[in-house]
Write a protein that holds these residues in place. Structure first.
Motif, PDB file in Angstrom:
ATOM      1  N   ALA A  99      48.882  37.501  43.305  1.00 29.51           N
ATOM      2  CA  ALA A  99      47.971  38.643  43.324  1.00 29.51           C
ATOM      3  C   ALA A  99      47.385  38.914  41.942  1.00 29.51           C
ATOM      4  CB  ALA A  99      48.693  39.882  43.835  1.00 29.51           C
ATOM      5  N   ILE A 100      46.271  39.636  41.946  1.00 31.34           N
ATOM      6  CA  ILE A 100      45.621  40.090  40.715  1.00 31.34           C
ATOM      7  C   ILE A 100      45.403  41.590  40.816  1.00 31.34           C
ATOM      8  CG2 ILE A 100      43.521  39.997  39.301  1.00 31.34           C
ATOM      9  CD1 ILE A 100      43.082  37.151  40.340  1.00 31.34           C
ATOM     10  N   GLU A 101      45.617  42.281  39.721  1.00 28.84           N
ATOM     11  CA  GLU A 101      45.255  43.701  39.609  1.00 28.84           C
ATOM     12  C   GLU A 101      44.279  43.848  38.455  1.00 28.84           C
ATOM     13  OE1 GLU A 101      47.411  48.068  39.238  1.00 28.84           O
ATOM     14  OE2 GLU A 101      48.290  46.342  38.200  1.00 28.84           O
ATOM     15  N   VAL A 102      43.071  44.298  38.742  1.00 26.90           N
ATOM     16  CA  VAL A 102      42.056  44.518  37.711  1.00 26.90           C
ATOM     17  C   VAL A 102      42.067  46.001  37.363  1.00 26.90           C
ATOM     18  CG1 VAL A 102      39.626  44.297  37.087  1.00 26.90           C
ATOM     19  CG2 VAL A 102      40.667  42.624  38.635  1.00 26.90           C
ATOM     20  N   GLY A 103      42.669  46.347  36.233  1.00 30.34           N
ATOM     21  CA  GLY A 103      42.835  47.744  35.839  1.00 30.34           C
ATOM     22  C   GLY A 103      44.268  48.176  36.068  1.00 30.34           C
ATOM     23  N   VAL A 104      45.045  48.266  34.999  1.00 31.34           N
ATOM     24  CA  VAL A 104      46.488  48.540  35.109  1.00 31.34           C
ATOM     25  C   VAL A 104      46.815  50.005  34.841  1.00 31.34           C
ATOM     26  CG1 VAL A 104      48.767  47.943  34.200  1.00 31.34           C
ATOM     27  CG2 VAL A 104      47.028  46.165  34.491  1.00 31.34           C
ATOM     28  N   ALA A 135      38.689  42.374  31.403  1.00 30.58           N
ATOM     29  CA  ALA A 135      39.091  41.760  32.667  1.00 30.58           C
ATOM     30  C   ALA A 135      38.163  40.628  33.082  1.00 30.58           C
ATOM     31  CB  ALA A 135      39.153  42.822  33.762  1.00 30.58           C
ATOM     32  N   ILE A 136      36.880  40.756  32.793  1.00 33.39           N
ATOM     33  CA  ILE A 136      35.945  39.682  33.150  1.00 33.39           C
ATOM     34  C   ILE A 136      36.336  38.396  32.430  1.00 33.39           C
ATOM     35  CG2 ILE A 136      33.558  38.886  32.911  1.00 33.39           C
ATOM     36  CD1 ILE A 136      32.648  41.731  33.485  1.00 33.39           C
ATOM     37  N   GLU A 137      36.726  38.521  31.165  1.00 36.43           N
ATOM     38  CA  GLU A 137      37.166  37.341  30.419  1.00 36.43           C
ATOM     39  C   GLU A 137      38.441  36.756  31.018  1.00 36.43           C
ATOM     40  OE1 GLU A 137      37.556  38.199  26.292  1.00 36.43           O
ATOM     41  OE2 GLU A 137      35.500  38.955  26.085  1.00 36.43           O
ATOM     42  N   SER A 138      39.363  37.616  31.401  1.00 40.23           N
ATOM     43  CA  SER A 138      40.630  37.148  31.980  1.00 40.23           C
ATOM     44  C   SER A 138      40.402  36.456  33.316  1.00 40.23           C
ATOM     45  CB  SER A 138      41.595  38.320  32.143  1.00 40.23           C
ATOM     46  OG  SER A 138      41.964  38.866  30.898  1.00 40.23           O
ATOM     47  N   LEU A 139      39.502  37.006  34.133  1.00 41.30           N
ATOM     48  CA  LEU A 139      39.205  36.393  35.423  1.00 41.30           C
ATOM     49  C   LEU A 139      38.546  35.028  35.229  1.00 41.30           C
ATOM     50  CD1 LEU A 139      37.864  39.563  37.286  1.00 41.30           C
ATOM     51  CD2 LEU A 139      40.002  38.354  37.793  1.00 41.30           C
ATOM     52  N   ARG A 140      37.626  34.942  34.293  1.00 42.58           N
ATOM     53  CA  ARG A 140      36.973  33.663  34.021  1.00 42.58           C
ATOM     54  C   ARG A 140      37.969  32.645  33.476  1.00 42.58           C
ATOM     55  NH1 ARG A 140      31.629  36.462  31.320  1.00 42.58           N
ATOM     56  NH2 ARG A 140      30.422  36.704  33.250  1.00 42.58           N
ATOM     57  N   LEU A 200      41.135  32.494  34.240  1.00 41.27           N
ATOM     58  CA  LEU A 200      41.917  32.013  35.381  1.00 41.27           C
ATOM     59  C   LEU A 200      41.160  30.918  36.128  1.00 41.27           C
ATOM     60  CD1 LEU A 200      43.377  35.372  36.775  1.00 41.27           C
ATOM     61  CD2 LEU A 200      44.663  33.490  35.739  1.00 41.27           C
ATOM     62  N   LEU A 201      39.854  31.081  36.269  1.00 35.80           N
ATOM     63  CA  LEU A 201      39.041  30.040  36.897  1.00 35.80           C
ATOM     64  C   LEU A 201      39.060  28.762  36.060  1.00 35.80           C
ATOM     65  CD1 LEU A 201      35.980  32.176  38.080  1.00 35.80           C
ATOM     66  CD2 LEU A 201      37.616  30.994  39.565  1.00 35.80           C
ATOM     67  N   ASP A 202      38.913  28.908  34.750  1.00 39.81           N
ATOM     68  CA  ASP A 202      38.929  27.749  33.859  1.00 39.81           C
ATOM     69  C   ASP A 202      40.271  27.024  33.907  1.00 39.81           C
ATOM     70  OD1 ASP A 202      36.349  28.347  33.079  1.00 39.81           O
ATOM     71  OD2 ASP A 202      36.940  29.359  31.215  1.00 39.81           O
ATOM     72  N   GLN A 203      41.336  27.780  34.185  1.00 42.73           N
ATOM     73  CA  GLN A 203      42.679  27.196  34.231  1.00 42.73           C
ATOM     74  C   GLN A 203      43.016  26.586  35.592  1.00 42.73           C
ATOM     75  OE1 GLN A 203      44.949  30.652  33.003  1.00 42.73           O
ATOM     76  NE2 GLN A 203      44.864  30.068  30.834  1.00 42.73           N
ATOM     77  N   GLY A 204      42.043  26.595  36.514  1.00 39.47           N
ATOM     78  CA  GLY A 204      42.232  25.929  37.793  1.00 39.47           C
ATOM     79  C   GLY A 204      42.806  26.779  38.903  1.00 39.47           C
ATOM     80  N   HIS A 205      42.687  28.113  38.798  1.00 38.47           N
ATOM     81  CA  HIS A 205      43.261  29.008  39.808  1.00 38.47           C
ATOM     82  C   HIS A 205      42.293  29.324  40.957  1.00 38.47           C
ATOM     83  CE1 HIS A 205      47.050  30.077  37.743  1.00 38.47           C
ATOM     84  NE2 HIS A 205      46.352  29.929  36.624  1.00 38.47           N
ATOM     85  N   GLN A 206      41.151  28.684  41.012  1.00 34.16           N
ATOM     86  CA  GLN A 206      40.178  28.957  42.069  1.00 34.16           C
ATOM     87  C   GLN A 206      40.803  28.745  43.446  1.00 34.16           C
ATOM     88  OE1 GLN A 206      36.375  27.250  41.334  1.00 34.16           O
ATOM     89  NE2 GLN A 206      35.561  27.662  43.375  1.00 34.16           N
ATOM     90  N   ASN A 207      40.546  29.705  44.367  1.00 38.00           N
ATOM     91  CA  ASN A 207      41.025  29.625  45.762  1.00 38.00           C
ATOM     92  C   ASN A 207      42.550  29.629  45.887  1.00 38.00           C
ATOM     93  OD1 ASN A 207      38.380  29.411  46.946  1.00 38.00           O
ATOM     94  ND2 ASN A 207      38.338  27.272  46.292  1.00 38.00           N
ATOM     95  N   THR A 208      43.248  30.258  44.942  1.00 37.67           N
ATOM     96  CA  THR A 208      44.720  30.233  44.997  1.00 37.67           C
ATOM     97  C   THR A 208      45.358  31.604  45.143  1.00 37.67           C
ATOM     98  OG1 THR A 208      45.006  30.361  42.585  1.00 37.67           O
ATOM     99  CG2 THR A 208      44.757  28.163  43.553  1.00 37.67           C
TER     100      THR A 208
END
Length: 220
Positions: free
Chosen positions: A64-69, A121-126, A128-136
């Protein structure tokens, strides 16, 4: 995030709480502390947290992801709903409000599930995509800077798997979204996000008057 609700009948709202809430003692302690401090109006309503926990368990979410803690109350609820080997990526631009609250994660023995990322958060989400987490990812909760909701949504869509769920908070903004005389940038951003999701053929969605309004999105 908001402890306030669009339901203005206080007796009926209390009845709903009385017949819904089953917080763990550690959750109640954390909430009570947060409610006694500044910015308490920004805390996610407890019935909304319980609703999200139910969704997480229903879909068998493990990642899971939480955007805004903020103070980590939502993080605790999400992590508790995940299995012991589950992972929550908790994203926020600052841990200023969290420092006095991570102790509750430790006490609830869920700290090992939480990957706290302090960065926009936008940087963190991007990343995660760069690290191969797409569709996971199975579940994403978005409750942060309203002006960035369209970007949070699009990036989250790429990160969740088919059948995954995105929950967006504060989608009714106390009813302001329906008042066209209000043209604040953040209110317009919420309106734009509502329209974006409604017209997105890649997903199924529903906007509900829970708390300050939540949108539940399922990736096809």
């Amino acid at each position: 995030m908001s402890l306030e609700t669009l339901l203005k009948d206080e007796k009926l709202y209390q009845y709903i709480l009385d017949n819904t809430l089953k917080p763990l003692p550690i959750q109640q302690q954390m909430l009570d502390k947060a409610k006694s401090e500044a910015l308490s109006q920004m805390i996610t309503a407890p019935e909304q947290l319980q609703f999200m926990q139910l969704i997480i368990k229903m879909i068998g979410a493990q990642k899971a992801i939480e955007v805004g803690v903020f103070k980590g109350i939502g993080s605790l609820a999400i992590a508790l709903a995940l299995p012991d080997n589950g992972q929550l990526y908790a994203l926020d631009v600052t841990d200023e409000y969290l420092k006095d609250y991570v102790q509750y994660w430790d006490q609830a023995k869920i700290s090992h599930k939480v990957n706290l990322k302090i960065s926009p958060a936008i940087e963190s989400l991007r990343l995660l995509l760069d690290q191969g987490h797409q569709n996971t990812f199975d579940f994403v909760y978005i409750d942060a800077n309203k002006n960035d909701y369209p970007d949070y949504y699009e990036l989250s869509y790429l990160l969740i798997c088919p059948g995954g769920i995105i929950v967006l908070d504060n989608m009714l903004r106390g009813g302001k979204v329906a008042d066209e005389t209000i043209q604040e940038a953040s209110i317009n951003a919420t309106r734009n996000t509502n329209t974006l999701i409604k017209n997105d053929t890649r997903v199924e969605s529903v906007l509900l008057p829970v708390g300050d309004g939540i949108t539940i999105v399922r990736k096809k």
